[in-house]
Structures are given as structure tokens and as C-alpha cells.
Motif scaffolding. Structure first.
Motif, short mmCIF file in Angstrom:
data_model
loop_
_atom_site.label_atom_id
_atom_site.label_comp_id
_atom_site.label_asym_id
_atom_site.label_seq_id
_atom_site.Cartn_x
_atom_site.Cartn_y
_atom_site.Cartn_z
N ILE A 1 -6.54 3.15 -6.05
CA ILE A 1 -7.28 3.54 -4.85
C ILE A 1 -6.28 4.05 -3.82
N PHE A 2 -6.35 5.35 -3.55
CA PHE A 2 -5.51 5.98 -2.52
C PHE A 2 -6.33 6.01 -1.25
N ALA A 3 -5.82 5.40 -0.19
CA ALA A 3 -6.57 5.34 1.07
C ALA A 3 -5.72 5.85 2.21
N VAL A 4 -6.36 6.55 3.13
CA VAL A 4 -5.75 6.95 4.39
C VAL A 4 -6.52 6.20 5.47
N HIS A 5 -5.78 5.55 6.36
CA HIS A 5 -6.35 4.72 7.40
C HIS A 5 -6.05 5.36 8.76
N ALA A 6 -7.06 5.56 9.59
CA ALA A 6 -6.89 6.03 10.97
C ALA A 6 -6.68 4.78 11.83
N VAL A 7 -5.57 4.75 12.55
CA VAL A 7 -5.13 3.54 13.26
C VAL A 7 -5.24 3.73 14.77
N ASP A 8 -5.58 2.67 15.48
CA ASP A 8 -5.82 2.74 16.93
C ASP A 8 -4.57 2.54 17.80
N VAL A 9 -3.39 2.40 17.19
CA VAL A 9 -2.14 2.28 17.95
C VAL A 9 -1.12 3.26 17.36
N GLU A 10 -0.18 3.72 18.21
CA GLU A 10 0.85 4.64 17.72
C GLU A 10 1.78 3.97 16.73
N LYS A 11 2.11 2.73 16.98
CA LYS A 11 3.04 1.99 16.12
C LYS A 11 2.48 0.62 15.83
N LEU A 12 2.24 0.35 14.57
CA LEU A 12 1.87 -1.00 14.16
C LEU A 12 3.12 -1.87 14.21
N ASP A 13 2.98 -3.07 14.71
CA ASP A 13 4.10 -4.00 14.83
C ASP A 13 4.24 -4.78 13.52
N VAL A 14 4.64 -4.06 12.48
CA VAL A 14 4.82 -4.64 11.15
C VAL A 14 6.30 -4.46 10.79
N PRO A 15 7.01 -5.54 10.51
CA PRO A 15 8.43 -5.41 10.18
C PRO A 15 8.66 -4.62 8.89
N GLU A 16 9.79 -3.95 8.80
CA GLU A 16 10.12 -3.15 7.60
C GLU A 16 10.27 -4.00 6.36
N ASP A 17 10.49 -5.32 6.52
CA ASP A 17 10.62 -6.19 5.36
C ASP A 17 9.32 -6.93 5.03
N ALA A 18 8.23 -6.54 5.68
CA ALA A 18 6.92 -7.14 5.40
C ALA A 18 6.39 -6.65 4.06
N THR A 19 5.41 -7.34 3.56
CA THR A 19 4.75 -6.93 2.31
C THR A 19 3.59 -5.99 2.64
N PRO A 20 3.14 -5.21 1.66
CA PRO A 20 1.93 -4.40 1.88
C PRO A 20 0.71 -5.24 2.25
N THR A 21 0.66 -6.47 1.81
CA THR A 21 -0.46 -7.34 2.18
C THR A 21 -0.46 -7.60 3.69
N VAL A 22 0.72 -7.76 4.28
CA VAL A 22 0.81 -7.93 5.73
C VAL A 22 0.33 -6.66 6.43
N LEU A 23 0.71 -5.50 5.90
CA LEU A 23 0.20 -4.25 6.46
C LEU A 23 -1.32 -4.21 6.36
N ALA A 24 -1.87 -4.55 5.21
CA ALA A 24 -3.32 -4.53 5.02
C ALA A 24 -4.02 -5.47 6.01
N PHE A 25 -3.43 -6.62 6.28
CA PHE A 25 -3.99 -7.54 7.27
C PHE A 25 -4.03 -6.88 8.63
N ASN A 26 -2.95 -6.22 9.04
CA ASN A 26 -2.91 -5.52 10.33
C ASN A 26 -3.89 -4.36 10.36
N LEU A 27 -4.04 -3.65 9.25
CA LEU A 27 -4.99 -2.54 9.19
C LEU A 27 -6.42 -3.03 9.35
N TYR A 28 -6.70 -4.23 8.90
CA TYR A 28 -8.04 -4.80 9.07
C TYR A 28 -8.45 -4.79 10.54
N PHE A 29 -7.50 -5.09 11.42
CA PHE A 29 -7.78 -5.20 12.85
C PHE A 29 -7.54 -3.91 13.63
#
Length: 179
Positions: free
Chosen positions: A136-164
Motif C-alpha cells: 500500500i503506497f500512501a501519500v499523506h497531507a499533513v497539517d504542520v510543516e515539520k513533524l517532530d519525529v526523530p530521524e531514528d524513529a521507526t515508521p510506526t512512530v511516524l504512522a502514530f504522528n500521521l494519525y493526529f
């Protein structure tokens, strides 16, 4: 060419879409992934290239974008993240084929290390004889210029942030199987 329905019982994994925040969709096109059809060999395996993705009609208020590729059929209980990139500028309208081989996508974005251990797109690579797997290839439109997700985070952490932080999402999927 065999075409499957997204929820066909040939796929061993769960349907991840209901667990994602319900947001409006927008247009996502690609000549490289045909909805419900097998992915071409060049998008599979260890030396794969990422598919071309184009989008339009982003929701008002979009300030950045994220791109993910997820396999819900991996025999892990948690699926398998093949690609997770974020902080893509909102004025970007596409990623050319192969853009996933660079960590910044050529746009100053951040690509996380996926479940393959690579900071890049990792091609479809299901275990031989397991079953067809969805990608599943997804493009997400995000409500902030920069998500505060560390470069050493997992994709699951990104997905959690994308939820919100997702204002909209569009996806396309294909499948692949190793015989």
C-alpha cells in the motif's frame, strides 16, 4: 494479469485501513502501480526502485506531505514497513521513479529506516511460497510543516504522528508474490 480485490481472502494479513484516521482523499496517480494488479519486477527485491507517484487536490491547510509503503501481509503480526518519508514540502506534486533511493527524496525530506534496515525504499519481497502480499503506497497531507519525529524513529512512530496530523490521504496498492 491477475487482479485482486483489496480484501480478497488470498491475502493472509489484516486490513490496516480501518485503523487509520478517517480523512478525506485526494488524487494519487502512478503509471507504475496498477490498482489490484501484480507489481512489476523492478519494484520488487533488494535492488528495487520506488514507483513514480503524482498527487493533486490536496486539502486546504496542507503544510507538508509524507509517503509510506506498508505490507500488511508480512508474517510478523505487525506487517512490514517498506518506506516511510516525511517533511516533504507541500508544494511538491510528485516523486519520480527511483526517488526513494535517496534519504531526502531530492526534496529535503526525511526518510526513516524501514523494517528492512535501510533508509530508503525497499522493494516488495515476501517470503517464497507464503502468499501474495499487498503493498500500500500512501501519500499523506499533513497539517504542520515539520513533524517532530526523530530521524531514528521507526515508521510506526511516524504512522502514530500521521494519525493526529493527517488532513487527507490517498493510496494505491498492488501485490507481489514469490513462488
Amino acid at each position: 494479469m491477475t487482479t485482486y480485490d483489496y480484501t480478497s481472502d488470498v491475502f493472509p494479513g489484516h486490513d490496516p485501513l480501518p485503523s487509520m484516521a478517517s480523512v478525506p482523499s485526494f488524487t494519487l496517480t502512478t503509471p507504475d502501480v496498477k490498482e489490484g494488479e501484480q507489481l512489476d519486477e523492478k519494484f520488487a527485491g533488494d535492488h528495487a526502485v520506488s514507483p513514480q507517484l503524482s498527487w493533486s487536490g490536496l486539502p486546504e491547510g496542507t503544510k507538508s506531505l509524507a509517503v509510506t509503503c506498508y505490507d500488511p501481509d508480512a508474517p510478523t503480526g505487525a506487517g512490514f514497513w517498506h518506506w516511510a518519508a516525511f517533511n516533504i514540502p507541500a508544494d511538491a506534486t510528485e516523486l519520480p521513479q527511483g526517488a526513494g533511493s535517496t534519504a531526502d527524496l531530492g526534496l529535503g525530506a526525511t526518510t526513516l529506516v524501514g523494517d528492512s534496515g535501510q533508509r530508503a525504499y525497499y522493494g516488495a519481497n515476501p517470503p517464497a511460497g507464503h502468499a501474495p502480499h499487498r503493498y500500500i503506497f500512501a501519500v499523506h497531507a499533513v497539517d504542520v510543516e515539520k513533524l517532530d519525529v526523530p530521524e531514528d524513529a521507526t515508521p510506526t512512530v511516524l504512522a502514530f504522528n500521521l494519525y493526529f496530523h493527517s488532513l487527507g490521504r490517498a493510496h494505491v496498492w498492488g501485490w507481489y508474490e514469490e513462488k
